[in-house]
Scaffold this motif. Structure first.
Motif, PDB file in Angstrom:
ATOM      1  N   UNK A  33      16.106 -41.353  -8.715  1.00  0.00           N
ATOM      2  CA  UNK A  33      15.857 -40.149  -9.504  1.00  0.00           C
ATOM      3  C   UNK A  33      14.602 -39.448  -8.993  1.00  0.00           C
ATOM      4  N   UNK A  34      14.533 -38.144  -9.236  1.00  0.00           N
ATOM      5  CA  UNK A  34      13.387 -37.348  -8.775  1.00  0.00           C
ATOM      6  C   UNK A  34      12.678 -36.601  -9.896  1.00  0.00           C
ATOM      7  N   UNK A  35      13.219 -36.629 -11.109  1.00  0.00           N
ATOM      8  CA  UNK A  35      12.662 -35.784 -12.154  1.00  0.00           C
ATOM      9  C   UNK A  35      12.374 -36.502 -13.450  1.00  0.00           C
TER      10      UNK A  35
ATOM     11  N   UNK B  89      16.601 -38.275 -17.376  1.00  0.00           N
ATOM     12  CA  UNK B  89      17.494 -38.400 -18.536  1.00  0.00           C
ATOM     13  C   UNK B  89      18.736 -39.227 -18.190  1.00  0.00           C
ATOM     14  N   UNK B  90      19.262 -39.055 -17.000  1.00  0.00           N
ATOM     15  CA  UNK B  90      20.410 -39.875 -16.589  1.00  0.00           C
ATOM     16  C   UNK B  90      19.991 -41.328 -16.367  1.00  0.00           C
ATOM     17  N   UNK B  91      18.804 -41.544 -15.816  1.00  0.00           N
ATOM     18  CA  UNK B  91      18.278 -42.904 -15.672  1.00  0.00           C
ATOM     19  C   UNK B  91      18.206 -43.575 -17.043  1.00  0.00           C
ATOM     20  N   UNK B  92      17.653 -42.855 -18.034  1.00  0.00           N
ATOM     21  CA  UNK B  92      17.515 -43.409 -19.389  1.00  0.00           C
ATOM     22  C   UNK B  92      18.880 -43.744 -19.979  1.00  0.00           C
ATOM     23  N   UNK B  93      19.860 -42.871 -19.778  1.00  0.00           N
ATOM     24  CA  UNK B  93      21.211 -43.126 -20.310  1.00  0.00           C
ATOM     25  C   UNK B  93      21.833 -44.349 -19.652  1.00  0.00           C
ATOM     26  N   UNK B  94      21.638 -44.502 -18.342  1.00  0.00           N
ATOM     27  CA  UNK B  94      22.174 -45.664 -17.629  1.00  0.00           C
ATOM     28  C   UNK B  94      21.482 -46.933 -18.117  1.00  0.00           C
TER      29      UNK B  94
ATOM     30  N   UNK C  54      12.227 -43.513  -6.485  1.00  0.00           N
ATOM     31  CA  UNK C  54      11.924 -42.091  -6.588  1.00  0.00           C
ATOM     32  C   UNK C  54      11.158 -41.631  -5.358  1.00  0.00           C
ATOM     33  N   UNK C  55      11.370 -40.377  -5.010  1.00  0.00           N
ATOM     34  CA  UNK C  55      10.620 -39.750  -3.933  1.00  0.00           C
ATOM     35  C   UNK C  55       9.409 -38.996  -4.488  1.00  0.00           C
ATOM     36  N   UNK C  56       9.255 -39.011  -5.819  1.00  0.00           N
ATOM     37  CA  UNK C  56       8.160 -38.293  -6.481  1.00  0.00           C
ATOM     38  C   UNK C  56       7.441 -39.243  -7.444  1.00  0.00           C
ATOM     39  N   UNK C  57       6.362 -39.899  -6.983  1.00  0.00           N
ATOM     40  CA  UNK C  57       5.645 -40.858  -7.822  1.00  0.00           C
ATOM     41  C   UNK C  57       5.123 -40.269  -9.135  1.00  0.00           C
ATOM     42  N   UNK C  58       4.954 -38.958  -9.192  1.00  0.00           N
ATOM     43  CA  UNK C  58       4.454 -38.306 -10.403  1.00  0.00           C
ATOM     44  C   UNK C  58       5.561 -37.943 -11.394  1.00  0.00           C
TER      45      UNK C  58
END
Length: 190
Positions: free
Chosen positions: A11-13, A16-21, A39-43
């Motif tokens: 995931x990059x953002x 919400x899909x991560x949470x659902x999974x 993730x490619x975005x540590x922040x």
């Protein structure tokens, strides 16, 4: 229930899909265990979500590597250490390259907010609204080297809400989590 499939979620953002999974895995509604969040975005907020549920995070920035292959080799090392068997993309905003495609042939899945092949790539919901279509939707597909061009596994149509991007996005989110969970369960049971 069968042995749980070990998955890495990319995931990059906001995640919400991560949470659902993750919730589906925790409730035994998805026959899987998330062994790594990549993730490619540590922040990104998804990192906080993963930390809250004690899922290991591999936060790897592409710009820290000279080539895409070197970047993906770093990801692959983390995946191998985690024991991940499938890669599940959930808002990962990068094209997957040959290193990961060869390591996980036909075992990388993505969800996309349109009825592919219409509106691939970024901002699919905005594209659909701008084009004035009446129906868009959600597609779950295998990942290949192209931009949302892999084999389609499942689709669900969603009406565009009177040219309103936000309301259309809400309608899409209302169906995508269930569609993704059901499609992944089907894949994992093969």
């Amino acid at each position: 229930m069968n042995r749980k499939v070990k998955i890495a979620v990319f995931a990059s953002g906001s995640g919400s899909n991560f949470a659902a999974i993750e919730q589906a895995c925790s409730a035994d509604e998805l026959n899987a265990e998330i062994v790594l969040m990549v993730t490619n975005k540590p922040e990104a907020f998804v990192v906080e979500r993963a930390d809250k549920v004690s899922i290991p995070v591999a936060a790897i920035r592409p710009k820290d590597f000279e080539t895409k292959d070197a970047y993906e080799e770093a990801i692959l090392h983390a995946l191998r250490e985690s024991g991940a068997e499938w890669l599940v993309l959930a808002g990962y905003m990068r094209l997957v390259g040959p290193v990961l495609l060869m390591a996980y042939p036909s075992r990388i899945v993505n969800i996309h907010p349109s009825l592919l092949p219409s509106f691939p790539g970024k901002d699919a919901i905005a594209q659909a609204v701008a084009h004035g279509v009446k129906v868009t939707g959600v597609t779950v597909h295998l990942v290949d080297e192209g931009m949302d061009t892999g084999q389609i596994l499942a689709q669900c149509a969603v009406d565009v809400v009177s040219g309103d991007e936000d309301k259309t996005a809400e309608a899409i989110h209302a169906v995508e989590h269930g569609l993704y969970k059901d499609t992944l369960n089907e894949l994992f049971s093969r």
